[in-house]
Design a protein around this motif. Sequence first.
Motif, PDB file in Angstrom:
ATOM      1  N   ASN A   1      -6.191  -0.036 -14.109  1.00  0.00           N
ATOM      2  CA  ASN A   1      -7.440   0.532 -14.603  1.00  0.00           C
ATOM      3  C   ASN A   1      -8.610  -0.411 -14.314  1.00  0.00           C
ATOM      4  O   ASN A   1      -8.508  -1.624 -14.512  1.00  0.00           O
ATOM      5  N   ASN A   2      -9.703   0.146 -13.817  1.00  0.00           N
ATOM      6  CA  ASN A   2     -10.936  -0.576 -13.464  1.00  0.00           C
ATOM      7  C   ASN A   2     -10.812  -1.456 -12.224  1.00  0.00           C
ATOM      8  O   ASN A   2     -11.745  -2.192 -11.894  1.00  0.00           O
ATOM      9  N   GLU A   3      -9.677  -1.396 -11.518  1.00  0.00           N
ATOM     10  CA  GLU A   3      -9.561  -2.132 -10.250  1.00  0.00           C
ATOM     11  C   GLU A   3     -10.480  -1.483  -9.218  1.00  0.00           C
ATOM     12  O   GLU A   3     -10.656  -0.263  -9.198  1.00  0.00           O
ATOM     13  N   ILE A   4     -11.068  -2.307  -8.367  1.00  0.00           N
ATOM     14  CA  ILE A   4     -11.929  -1.810  -7.296  1.00  0.00           C
ATOM     15  C   ILE A   4     -11.115  -1.775  -6.002  1.00  0.00           C
ATOM     16  O   ILE A   4     -10.502  -2.778  -5.627  1.00  0.00           O
ATOM     17  N   VAL A   5     -11.114  -0.627  -5.337  1.00  0.00           N
ATOM     18  CA  VAL A   5     -10.339  -0.440  -4.111  1.00  0.00           C
ATOM     19  C   VAL A   5     -11.221   0.143  -3.017  1.00  0.00           C
ATOM     20  O   VAL A   5     -12.363   0.541  -3.266  1.00  0.00           O
ATOM     21  N   SER A   6     -10.667   0.212  -1.799  1.00  0.00           N
ATOM     22  CA  SER A   6     -11.295   0.949  -0.702  1.00  0.00           C
ATOM     23  C   SER A   6     -10.464   2.197  -0.448  1.00  0.00           C
ATOM     24  O   SER A   6      -9.252   2.193  -0.677  1.00  0.00           O
ATOM     25  N   VAL A   7     -11.107   3.253   0.005  1.00  0.00           N
ATOM     26  CA  VAL A   7     -10.403   4.501   0.297  1.00  0.00           C
ATOM     27  C   VAL A   7     -10.848   5.009   1.664  1.00  0.00           C
ATOM     28  O   VAL A   7     -12.036   5.193   1.911  1.00  0.00           O
TER      29      VAL A   7
ATOM     30  N   THR B   1      -6.707   7.700   1.505  1.00  0.00           N
ATOM     31  CA  THR B   1      -5.660   6.691   1.384  1.00  0.00           C
ATOM     32  C   THR B   1      -6.250   5.434   0.775  1.00  0.00           C
ATOM     33  O   THR B   1      -7.279   4.933   1.245  1.00  0.00           O
ATOM     34  N   ILE B   2      -5.602   4.924  -0.281  1.00  0.00           N
ATOM     35  CA  ILE B   2      -6.101   3.742  -0.986  1.00  0.00           C
ATOM     36  C   ILE B   2      -5.680   2.470  -0.261  1.00  0.00           C
ATOM     37  O   ILE B   2      -4.541   2.334   0.180  1.00  0.00           O
TER      38      ILE B   2
ATOM     39  N   MET C   1       0.836  -1.195   0.000  1.00  0.00           N
ATOM     40  CA  MET C   1       0.000   0.000   0.000  1.00  0.00           C
ATOM     41  C   MET C   1       0.872   1.246   0.000  1.00  0.00           C
ATOM     42  O   MET C   1       1.831   1.324   0.746  1.00  0.00           O
ATOM     43  N   SER C   2       0.518   2.199  -0.836  1.00  0.00           N
ATOM     44  CA  SER C   2       1.250   3.461  -0.882  1.00  0.00           C
ATOM     45  C   SER C   2       0.809   4.355   0.271  1.00  0.00           C
ATOM     46  O   SER C   2      -0.356   4.356   0.666  1.00  0.00           O
TER      47      SER C   2
ATOM     48  N   GLU D   1     -13.753  14.818   9.972  1.00  0.00           N
ATOM     49  CA  GLU D   1     -14.226  14.834  11.351  1.00  0.00           C
ATOM     50  C   GLU D   1     -14.921  13.514  11.693  1.00  0.00           C
ATOM     51  O   GLU D   1     -14.923  13.067  12.832  1.00  0.00           O
ATOM     52  N   ARG D   2     -15.533  12.900  10.679  1.00  0.00           N
ATOM     53  CA  ARG D   2     -16.171  11.591  10.839  1.00  0.00           C
ATOM     54  C   ARG D   2     -15.533  10.663   9.805  1.00  0.00           C
ATOM     55  O   ARG D   2     -16.100  10.414   8.744  1.00  0.00           O
ATOM     56  N   PRO D   3     -14.326  10.149  10.084  1.00  0.00           N
ATOM     57  CA  PRO D   3     -13.589   9.360   9.087  1.00  0.00           C
ATOM     58  C   PRO D   3     -14.391   8.137   8.636  1.00  0.00           C
ATOM     59  O   PRO D   3     -14.990   7.437   9.457  1.00  0.00           O
ATOM     60  N   ILE D   4     -14.390   7.920   7.325  1.00  0.00           N
ATOM     61  CA  ILE D   4     -15.081   6.762   6.775  1.00  0.00           C
ATOM     62  C   ILE D   4     -14.181   6.055   5.777  1.00  0.00           C
ATOM     63  O   ILE D   4     -13.268   6.656   5.220  1.00  0.00           O
ATOM     64  N   THR D   5     -14.449   4.776   5.576  1.00  0.00           N
ATOM     65  CA  THR D   5     -13.777   4.028   4.520  1.00  0.00           C
ATOM     66  C   THR D   5     -14.809   3.702   3.459  1.00  0.00           C
ATOM     67  O   THR D   5     -15.826   3.067   3.753  1.00  0.00           O
ATOM     68  N   MET D   6     -14.553   4.169   2.257  1.00  0.00           N
ATOM     69  CA  MET D   6     -15.465   3.919   1.149  1.00  0.00           C
ATOM     70  C   MET D   6     -14.997   2.680   0.404  1.00  0.00           C
ATOM     71  O   MET D   6     -13.825   2.573   0.044  1.00  0.00           O
ATOM     72  N   ARG D   7     -15.926   1.749   0.183  1.00  0.00           N
ATOM     73  CA  ARG D   7     -15.614   0.528  -0.545  1.00  0.00           C
ATOM     74  C   ARG D   7     -16.211   0.622  -1.945  1.00  0.00           C
ATOM     75  O   ARG D   7     -17.076   1.435  -2.208  1.00  0.00           O
ATOM     76  N   GLY D   8     -15.739  -0.211  -2.848  1.00  0.00           N
ATOM     77  CA  GLY D   8     -16.299  -0.235  -4.197  1.00  0.00           C
ATOM     78  C   GLY D   8     -15.923   0.968  -5.034  1.00  0.00           C
ATOM     79  O   GLY D   8     -16.670   1.388  -5.917  1.00  0.00           O
ATOM     80  N   VAL D   9     -14.745   1.545  -4.768  1.00  0.00           N
ATOM     81  CA  VAL D   9     -14.275   2.708  -5.520  1.00  0.00           C
ATOM     82  C   VAL D   9     -13.498   2.214  -6.738  1.00  0.00           C
ATOM     83  O   VAL D   9     -12.585   1.396  -6.609  1.00  0.00           O
ATOM     84  N   VAL D  10     -13.851   2.690  -7.919  1.00  0.00           N
ATOM     85  CA  VAL D  10     -13.208   2.205  -9.142  1.00  0.00           C
ATOM     86  C   VAL D  10     -12.045   3.116  -9.534  1.00  0.00           C
ATOM     87  O   VAL D  10     -12.143   4.338  -9.437  1.00  0.00           O
TER      88      VAL D  10
END
Length: 194
Positions: free
Chosen positions: A138-144, A188-189, A1-2, A149-158
């Motif tokens: 390209n087209n890989e699905i990642v989480s970010v 952060t990816i 992970m970078s 203030e309310r940190p979240i992790t987004m899934r399904g990010v292309v």
Amino acid sequence: MSTKTIPVAISARHIHVSEEDLQALFGPNASLTKDFDLSQPGQYAAKERVSIEGPKGVIHNVRILGPVRPATQVEVSKTDALKLGINPPLRQSGDVKNSASIKISNGEQAITIKQGAIIAQAHIHMTEQDAKEFNVENNEIVSVEVESERPITMRGVVVRVSKDFSLEMHIDTDEANAGFIKQQAKGTIFKITK
């Protein structure tokens, strides 16, 4: 992970219009008038604005983004869709086949597109060099994980890779509001392990 972060941009409702639909709305030989450049190279916000209408409601003053595209596309949030009374699918930008119908008007002229209304999937624009640094394709699905203030992790990010892109993640206003995310927050990816 970078450990390198990506800037996060909040994308409000907007329209990409085809040449044919632009002229149907604004008259023969109409062209878009640049208001200001967007972060992605060659993309700009136009001065022209329209209203979008569904069975339950209308939203006025929706900005058109340029340049013109092969097909008209209306990008809304889920909250917008509920107000309008439409059921657009969650899609990557440009994938409008069998998406929702919507009426577009400029006050004098109106058109109804049979397909084109979508909720844009959260995505990251990046160059080939960025993709190497983040070890993604390209087209890989990642989480970010987005700092806020309310940190979240987004899934399904292309991930979308092109030499014509500038590094930036795009989310809609619903996603931003849910995570208290402000323009140019940092993300952060995280690669998804199979």
